[in-house]
Scaffold this motif. Sequence first.
Motif, PDB file in Angstrom:
ATOM      1  N   TRP A 118      16.102  14.091  38.916  1.00  0.00           N
ATOM      2  CA  TRP A 118      14.734  13.857  39.369  1.00  0.00           C
ATOM      3  C   TRP A 118      13.456  14.805  39.366  1.00  0.00           C
ATOM      4  CZ3 TRP A 118      12.663  16.468  43.682  1.00  0.00           C
ATOM      5  CH2 TRP A 118      13.670  17.044  44.443  1.00  0.00           C
ATOM      6  N   LEU A 119      14.106  16.035  39.579  1.00  0.00           N
ATOM      7  CA  LEU A 119      13.084  17.137  39.524  1.00  0.00           C
ATOM      8  C   LEU A 119      12.163  17.203  38.239  1.00  0.00           C
ATOM      9  CD1 LEU A 119      11.831  19.126  41.554  1.00  0.00           C
ATOM     10  CD2 LEU A 119      13.427  20.661  40.609  1.00  0.00           C
ATOM     11  N   TRP A 155      12.654  27.313  46.113  1.00  0.00           N
ATOM     12  CA  TRP A 155      13.143  26.191  46.895  1.00  0.00           C
ATOM     13  C   TRP A 155      14.167  25.338  46.029  1.00  0.00           C
ATOM     14  CZ3 TRP A 155       9.926  24.680  51.094  1.00  0.00           C
ATOM     15  CH2 TRP A 155       8.633  25.462  50.959  1.00  0.00           C
ATOM     16  N   GLY A 156      14.963  25.248  46.962  1.00  0.00           N
ATOM     17  CA  GLY A 156      16.396  24.529  46.637  1.00  0.00           C
ATOM     18  C   GLY A 156      17.598  25.663  46.689  1.00  0.00           C
ATOM     19  N   GLU A 157      18.752  25.078  46.367  1.00  0.00           N
ATOM     20  CA  GLU A 157      20.012  25.919  46.475  1.00  0.00           C
ATOM     21  C   GLU A 157      20.229  26.446  45.096  1.00  0.00           C
ATOM     22  OE1 GLU A 157      23.328  23.735  47.635  1.00  0.00           O
ATOM     23  OE2 GLU A 157      22.322  22.824  49.040  1.00  0.00           O
ATOM     24  N   THR A 200      15.498  24.765  37.653  1.00  0.00           N
ATOM     25  CA  THR A 200      16.418  23.843  37.073  1.00  0.00           C
ATOM     26  C   THR A 200      16.434  22.447  37.944  1.00  0.00           C
ATOM     27  OG1 THR A 200      18.763  23.199  36.620  1.00  0.00           O
ATOM     28  CG2 THR A 200      18.072  24.670  38.594  1.00  0.00           C
ATOM     29  N   ASP A 201      16.620  21.294  37.278  1.00  0.00           N
ATOM     30  CA  ASP A 201      16.705  20.148  37.985  1.00  0.00           C
ATOM     31  C   ASP A 201      18.233  19.842  38.349  1.00  0.00           C
ATOM     32  OD1 ASP A 201      17.889  19.372  35.340  1.00  0.00           O
ATOM     33  OD2 ASP A 201      16.362  17.916  34.858  1.00  0.00           O
ATOM     34  N   GLY A 202      19.123  20.717  38.184  1.00  0.00           N
ATOM     35  CA  GLY A 202      20.358  20.780  38.312  1.00  0.00           C
ATOM     36  C   GLY A 202      21.201  20.798  36.997  1.00  0.00           C
ATOM     37  N   PRO A 218      18.957  21.182  42.267  1.00  0.00           N
ATOM     38  CA  PRO A 218      17.726  21.468  41.853  1.00  0.00           C
ATOM     39  C   PRO A 218      17.332  22.858  42.758  1.00  0.00           C
ATOM     40  CG  PRO A 218      17.233  19.720  43.221  1.00  0.00           C
ATOM     41  CD  PRO A 218      18.663  19.834  43.031  1.00  0.00           C
ATOM     42  N   GLN A 219      16.570  23.596  41.900  1.00  0.00           N
ATOM     43  CA  GLN A 219      15.689  24.763  42.461  1.00  0.00           C
ATOM     44  C   GLN A 219      14.491  24.998  41.655  1.00  0.00           C
ATOM     45  OE1 GLN A 219      17.522  28.721  41.769  1.00  0.00           O
ATOM     46  NE2 GLN A 219      17.378  28.844  44.272  1.00  0.00           N
TER      47      GLN A 219
END
Length: 120
Positions: free
Chosen positions: A89-90, A33-35, A54-56, A41-42
């Motif tokens: 945020w993640l 889920w996510g890029e 990762t939260d980015g 985030p992913q």
Amino acid sequence: MSGTTAAGAAFAAAMAIALLFSCAAGSAAEGTWGEGSDGTPQLELAGNGTLTGTDGCNRLTGTWSEDKQTVTFGEVAATQMYCEDVDTWLSTMSTATVDDATMTVFDSSGTEIGTLAKAG
């Protein structure tokens, strides 16, 4: 316990474990889920109930489970790096719901904190 009873118990336990993992494999939440590009985030939710991501900026690792429509994140650990201009945020995720190709993530108070698109 007789040999026959012990063998039956072992077979029943093996079948229960197989059933547990076969249910997880068909989960709507399982997958990526996510890029995952820099600053975004992913999450990768594995069929065995573990997660990485990762939260980015910070790396995440932990566990997850799914009950009907709700994904629950448990025992999630994150690195604590300073991340300029990255919204982390993640790292406060607690639960999520999945609707087709969108995961909506909530914090521990039930407030929506973000969404992730199904990768691939």
